[in-house]
Design a protein around this motif. Structure first.
Motif, PDB file in Angstrom:
ATOM      1  N   UNK A  41       8.379  40.834  -1.666  1.00 40.42           N
ATOM      2  CA  UNK A  41       7.113  41.251  -1.065  1.00 40.42           C
ATOM      3  C   UNK A  41       6.489  42.403  -1.850  1.00 40.42           C
ATOM      4  N   UNK A  42       5.178  42.476  -1.776  1.00 44.30           N
ATOM      5  CA  UNK A  42       4.419  43.494  -2.494  1.00 44.30           C
ATOM      6  C   UNK A  42       4.145  44.640  -1.529  1.00 44.30           C
ATOM      7  N   UNK A  43       4.633  45.814  -1.887  1.00 44.71           N
ATOM      8  CA  UNK A  43       4.526  46.989  -1.016  1.00 44.71           C
ATOM      9  C   UNK A  43       3.418  47.927  -1.497  1.00 44.71           C
ATOM     10  N   UNK A  44       3.050  48.866  -0.644  1.00 50.82           N
ATOM     11  CA  UNK A  44       2.048  49.860  -1.022  1.00 50.82           C
ATOM     12  C   UNK A  44       2.526  50.671  -2.228  1.00 50.82           C
ATOM     13  N   UNK A  45       3.825  50.921  -2.333  1.00 49.66           N
ATOM     14  CA  UNK A  45       4.360  51.655  -3.491  1.00 49.66           C
ATOM     15  C   UNK A  45       4.149  50.862  -4.790  1.00 49.66           C
ATOM     16  N   UNK A  46       4.194  49.525  -4.701  1.00 52.37           N
ATOM     17  CA  UNK A  46       3.903  48.699  -5.879  1.00 52.37           C
ATOM     18  C   UNK A  46       2.450  48.879  -6.301  1.00 52.37           C
ATOM     19  N   UNK A  47       1.556  48.962  -5.320  1.00 49.95           N
ATOM     20  CA  UNK A  47       0.137  49.156  -5.619  1.00 49.95           C
ATOM     21  C   UNK A  47      -0.099  50.528  -6.246  1.00 49.95           C
ATOM     22  N   UNK A  48       0.576  51.548  -5.734  1.00 51.96           N
ATOM     23  CA  UNK A  48       0.445  52.902  -6.311  1.00 51.96           C
ATOM     24  C   UNK A  48       0.890  52.887  -7.770  1.00 51.96           C
ATOM     25  N   UNK A  49       2.014  52.227  -8.046  1.00 51.91           N
ATOM     26  CA  UNK A  49       2.504  52.131  -9.422  1.00 51.91           C
ATOM     27  C   UNK A  49       1.521  51.359 -10.308  1.00 51.91           C
ATOM     28  N   UNK A  50       0.977  50.266  -9.780  1.00 50.94           N
ATOM     29  CA  UNK A  50      -0.022  49.486 -10.514  1.00 50.94           C
ATOM     30  C   UNK A  50      -1.239  50.349 -10.867  1.00 50.94           C
ATOM     31  N   UNK A  51      -1.721  51.113  -9.912  1.00 51.62           N
ATOM     32  CA  UNK A  51      -2.898  51.959 -10.135  1.00 51.62           C
ATOM     33  C   UNK A  51      -2.596  53.013 -11.197  1.00 51.62           C
ATOM     34  N   UNK A  52      -1.441  53.653 -11.096  1.00 50.06           N
ATOM     35  CA  UNK A  52      -1.064  54.670 -12.088  1.00 50.06           C
ATOM     36  C   UNK A  52      -0.951  54.074 -13.483  1.00 50.06           C
ATOM     37  N   UNK A  53      -0.301  52.923 -13.591  1.00 55.19           N
ATOM     38  CA  UNK A  53      -0.167  52.270 -14.897  1.00 55.19           C
ATOM     39  C   UNK A  53      -1.519  51.815 -15.428  1.00 55.19           C
ATOM     40  N   UNK A  54      -2.405  51.400 -14.534  1.00 57.79           N
ATOM     41  CA  UNK A  54      -3.749  50.975 -14.949  1.00 57.79           C
ATOM     42  C   UNK A  54      -4.528  52.132 -15.550  1.00 57.79           C
ATOM     43  N   UNK A  55      -4.404  53.310 -14.946  1.00 56.70           N
ATOM     44  CA  UNK A  55      -5.091  54.495 -15.469  1.00 56.70           C
ATOM     45  C   UNK A  55      -4.578  54.856 -16.864  1.00 56.70           C
ATOM     46  N   UNK A  56      -3.268  54.795 -17.039  1.00 56.75           N
ATOM     47  CA  UNK A  56      -2.668  55.100 -18.346  1.00 56.75           C
ATOM     48  C   UNK A  56      -3.122  54.073 -19.387  1.00 56.75           C
ATOM     49  N   UNK A  57      -3.064  52.793 -19.023  1.00 54.48           N
ATOM     50  CA  UNK A  57      -3.460  51.730 -19.957  1.00 54.48           C
ATOM     51  C   UNK A  57      -4.929  51.877 -20.353  1.00 54.48           C
ATOM     52  N   UNK A  58      -5.790  52.216 -19.386  1.00 53.90           N
ATOM     53  CA  UNK A  58      -7.220  52.390 -19.686  1.00 53.90           C
ATOM     54  C   UNK A  58      -7.404  53.544 -20.669  1.00 53.90           C
ATOM     55  N   UNK A  59      -6.697  54.641 -20.441  1.00 53.38           N
ATOM     56  CA  UNK A  59      -6.849  55.793 -21.338  1.00 53.38           C
ATOM     57  C   UNK A  59      -6.344  55.482 -22.743  1.00 53.38           C
ATOM     58  N   UNK A  60      -5.337  54.619 -22.847  1.00 51.35           N
ATOM     59  CA  UNK A  60      -4.820  54.211 -24.153  1.00 51.35           C
ATOM     60  C   UNK A  60      -5.635  53.067 -24.761  1.00 51.35           C
ATOM     61  N   UNK A  61      -6.538  52.513 -23.973  1.00 48.52           N
ATOM     62  CA  UNK A  61      -7.424  51.424 -24.397  1.00 48.52           C
ATOM     63  C   UNK A  61      -6.660  50.156 -24.775  1.00 48.52           C
ATOM     64  N   UNK A  62      -5.576  49.868 -24.033  1.00 52.05           N
ATOM     65  CA  UNK A  62      -4.844  48.630 -24.308  1.00 52.05           C
ATOM     66  C   UNK A  62      -4.829  47.662 -23.122  1.00 52.05           C
ATOM     67  N   UNK A  63      -5.405  48.082 -21.992  1.00 53.51           N
ATOM     68  CA  UNK A  63      -5.579  47.183 -20.852  1.00 53.51           C
ATOM     69  C   UNK A  63      -6.712  47.713 -19.983  1.00 53.51           C
ATOM     70  N   UNK A  64      -7.464  46.789 -19.409  1.00 50.99           N
ATOM     71  CA  UNK A  64      -8.629  47.125 -18.594  1.00 50.99           C
ATOM     72  C   UNK A  64      -8.517  46.342 -17.298  1.00 50.99           C
TER      73      UNK A  64
END
Length: 158
Positions: A41-64
């Motif tokens: 199951x997908x938990x709220x903690x998984x979403x928090x991790x996804x959001x954090x990783x998304x911010x890092x990836x955006x700043x590195x310009x390797x995922x949007x």
């Protein structure tokens, strides 16, 4: 660019306040079973991790990565991840109550336009489980071509 607007949708960067809404929208076996990197199951903690990783990836310009919003509700997610200098991989999911309503197709066309205008991306690839007829149809509607078969590990299917 913080957001993309289409006729019906807004695609924007996920933010920390989205974690609960993301978890509620994606925590459905019929959605997750078709995705390769999403736990169930997908938990709220998984979403928090996804959001954090998304911010890092955006700043590195390797995922949007974007959440898909319809009438103020998060109904899916979509993104591009850089595979190499000339190729991005498209990934997306749509919450089950919104299947068959054109949300996926509209979002994909928006991401293709984003990739051309903002990233000057020369190529985009996408894949889906060969049993996922819905995603195959959506990708074909968005002008992708079926080019073959391959193997990819699926976290929810093991």
């Amino acid at each position: 660019m913080d957001s993309i607007t289409t006729a019906r949708l807004t695609l924007r960067h996920p933010k920390s306040s989205d974690a609960l809404a993301i978890a509620r929208a994606i925590n459905d076996w019929e959605v997750v079973r078709w995705l390769s990197r999403v736990p169930y199951p997908y938990q709220q903690t998984d979403a928090v991790e996804f959001i954090e990783k998304s911010e890092i990836a955006w700043s590195k310009r390797n995922a949007y990565r974007f959440v898909i919003i319809l009438k103020r509700e998060i109904v899916g997610g979509i993104g591009l991840e850089q595979i190499d200098k000339s190729l991005f991989e498209l990934g997306y999911w749509i919450a089950r109550p919104h299947w068959g309503k054109g949300v996926g197709t509209e979002s994909i066309f928006a991401m293709i336009e984003f990739s051309r205008r903002q990233l000057s991306a020369p190529g985009i690839t996408a894949s889906c489980n060969e049993e996922n007829q819905r995603s195959q149809k959506v990708l074909l509607k968005a002008n992708f071509s079926k080019v073959g078969h391959g193997l990819k590990f699926s976290m929810p299917l093991g």
